[in-house]
Design an enzyme around this catalytic site. Structure first.
Site, PDB file in Angstrom:
ATOM      1  N   SER A  37      49.884  70.075  28.203  1.00 57.10           N
ATOM      2  CA  SER A  37      50.809  69.704  27.131  1.00 57.10           C
ATOM      3  C   SER A  37      51.677  68.549  27.604  1.00 57.10           C
ATOM      4  O   SER A  37      51.893  68.390  28.815  1.00 57.10           O
ATOM      5  CB  SER A  37      51.713  70.891  26.789  1.00 57.10           C
ATOM      6  OG  SER A  37      52.781  70.480  25.959  1.00 57.10           O
ATOM      7  N   TYR A  63      56.455  78.114  29.110  1.00 60.30           N
ATOM      8  CA  TYR A  63      55.382  77.257  28.579  1.00 60.30           C
ATOM      9  C   TYR A  63      55.303  75.966  29.395  1.00 60.30           C
ATOM     10  O   TYR A  63      54.223  75.563  29.845  1.00 60.30           O
ATOM     11  CB  TYR A  63      55.701  76.966  27.107  1.00 60.30           C
ATOM     12  CG  TYR A  63      54.658  76.169  26.361  1.00 60.30           C
ATOM     13  CD1 TYR A  63      53.591  76.805  25.742  1.00 60.30           C
ATOM     14  CD2 TYR A  63      54.762  74.783  26.249  1.00 60.30           C
ATOM     15  CE1 TYR A  63      52.637  76.079  25.031  1.00 60.30           C
ATOM     16  CE2 TYR A  63      53.822  74.053  25.543  1.00 60.30           C
ATOM     17  CZ  TYR A  63      52.765  74.699  24.936  1.00 60.30           C
ATOM     18  OH  TYR A  63      51.828  73.984  24.241  1.00 60.30           O
ATOM     19  N   LYS A  71      52.248  74.744  31.759  1.00 64.15           N
ATOM     20  CA  LYS A  71      51.505  73.517  31.437  1.00 64.15           C
ATOM     21  C   LYS A  71      51.577  72.510  32.589  1.00 64.15           C
ATOM     22  O   LYS A  71      50.576  71.849  32.902  1.00 64.15           O
ATOM     23  CB  LYS A  71      52.024  72.909  30.132  1.00 64.15           C
ATOM     24  CG  LYS A  71      51.813  73.812  28.899  1.00 64.15           C
ATOM     25  CD  LYS A  71      50.352  74.164  28.690  1.00 64.15           C
ATOM     26  CE  LYS A  71      50.105  74.905  27.383  1.00 64.15           C
ATOM     27  NZ  LYS A  71      48.697  75.234  27.168  1.00 64.15           N
TER      28      LYS A  71
HETATM   29  C1  GCO Z   1      57.030  73.687  21.620  1.00 65.43           C
HETATM   30  C2  GCO Z   1      55.749  73.655  20.927  1.00 65.43           C
HETATM   31  C3  GCO Z   1      54.607  73.340  21.787  1.00 65.43           C
HETATM   32  C4  GCO Z   1      54.297  71.904  21.593  1.00 65.43           C
HETATM   33  C5  GCO Z   1      53.692  71.364  22.791  1.00 65.43           C
HETATM   34  C6  GCO Z   1      53.232  69.951  22.712  1.00 65.43           C
HETATM   35  O1  GCO Z   1      57.783  74.570  21.319  1.00 65.43           O
HETATM   36  O2  GCO Z   1      57.274  72.795  22.445  1.00 65.43           O
HETATM   37  O3  GCO Z   1      55.538  74.909  20.439  1.00 65.43           O
HETATM   38  O4  GCO Z   1      53.540  74.125  21.462  1.00 65.43           O
HETATM   39  O5  GCO Z   1      53.481  71.715  20.498  1.00 65.43           O
HETATM   40  O6  GCO Z   1      54.575  71.502  23.836  1.00 65.43           O
HETATM   41  O7  GCO Z   1      52.040  69.966  23.373  1.00 65.43           O
END
Ligand code: GCO
Length: 254
Positions: free
Chosen positions: A145, A158, A162
């Site tokens: 991401s 997240y 990533k």
């Molecule tokens: C967030 C989004 C991610 C984005 C991603 C971009 O909250 O940042 O849900 O899913 O879409 O980080 O790739």
């Protein structure tokens, strides 16, 4: 030209393929000729997606398992290779998000996101390599991401996962290169997917994406398909350890 991007005769597993980016990448790979094995947790949803592909004359199978069930990951990779006689490519894409201000984060939630978004990918990459090393070729593709490159608040696990995938993608690329296996990380920007509905429906966030991104809009899931086909096909044969950013210019914009 068409041969360069052809996946005819190849078998590819795509995790998190019942919807969103996973389904879009699986569809593009099937259109390029691959037999795609769709993974997700719900057999009925997967079967419906596979049926839609088959109705178009494309080749699709399903493998329903939870990528954070590591024993299941091991079993399923072996079973897919056994059933189809090969496994050329894995697109390790399944992921979840959890958005909370830092002080509201439970440690359990952090670990849950990491297990699905990072550790599951490690286990699946390792098991895929077990099949690919004797074959002396293979393609491992992670869905990273832009959140592994730049930052926004609340998405701590997240972003950690990533960034972790991109880092691990490089160590694996170096270690597996002598075996003819490439490992790359696709880094999507903001896509209009179900996972992002809370963001697409938030007028402030929507305006932020449109102004921050030079292309001035959210991406559609289909716009990720070409990146997966490129990295899986002969066209990408000399590309390894790469982070392929597909973000409409978001991360290069000041
Ligand atoms: C967030 C989004 C991610 C984005 C991603 C971009 O909250 O940042 O849900 O899913 O879409 O980080 O790739």
């Amino acid at each position: 030209m068409s041969d360069l991007f052809s996946l005819h005769g190849q078998v590819a597993l795509i995790t998190g393929a019942s919807r969103g980016l996973g389904l879009a990448m699986a569809t593009a790979m099937a259109e390029a000729g691959a037999l795609v094995v769709l993974n997700g947790r719900e057999p009925a949803t997967l079967e419906a997606a596979a049926k839609t592909l088959r109705a178009r004359g494309l080749k699709a199978d399903i493998a329903a398992f939870d990528v954070s069930d590591f024993a299941a990951c091991e079993r399923h990779i072996a079973a897919i290779a056994q059933k189809h006689g090969r496994l050329d490519c894995v697109v390790l894409n399944a992921g979840i998000n959890h958005r909370r201000p830092l002080l509201e984060w439970e440690t359990e939630d952090f670990l849950r996101v990491l297990n699905i978004n990072l550790t599951g990918c490690f286990v699946l990459a390792r098991e895929a390599a077990r099949v690919m090393i004797p074959a002396e070729r293979g393609r491992i593709i992670f869905t990273g991401s832009v959140m592994g490159i730049v930052a926004r608040p609340t998405v701590h696990a997240y972003a950690a996962a990533k960034a972790g995938l991109a880092g691990m993608g490089k160590t694996l690329a170096v270690e597996l290169a002598p075996h003819g296996i490439t490992v790359n990380t696709i880094c999507p920007g903001f896509f209009d997917t179900e996972m992002n509905t809370t963001l697409t429906q938030n007028p402030q966030f929507d305006a932020f994406v449109k102004s921050r991104c030079p292309l001035g809009r959210w991406a559609q899931p289909e716009e990720l398909g070409g990146a997966a086909v490129f990295l899986a096909s002969h066209a990408g044969s000399y590309v390894t350890g790469h982070m392929l950013v597909v973000d409409g210019g978001l991360t290069i914009n000041m």
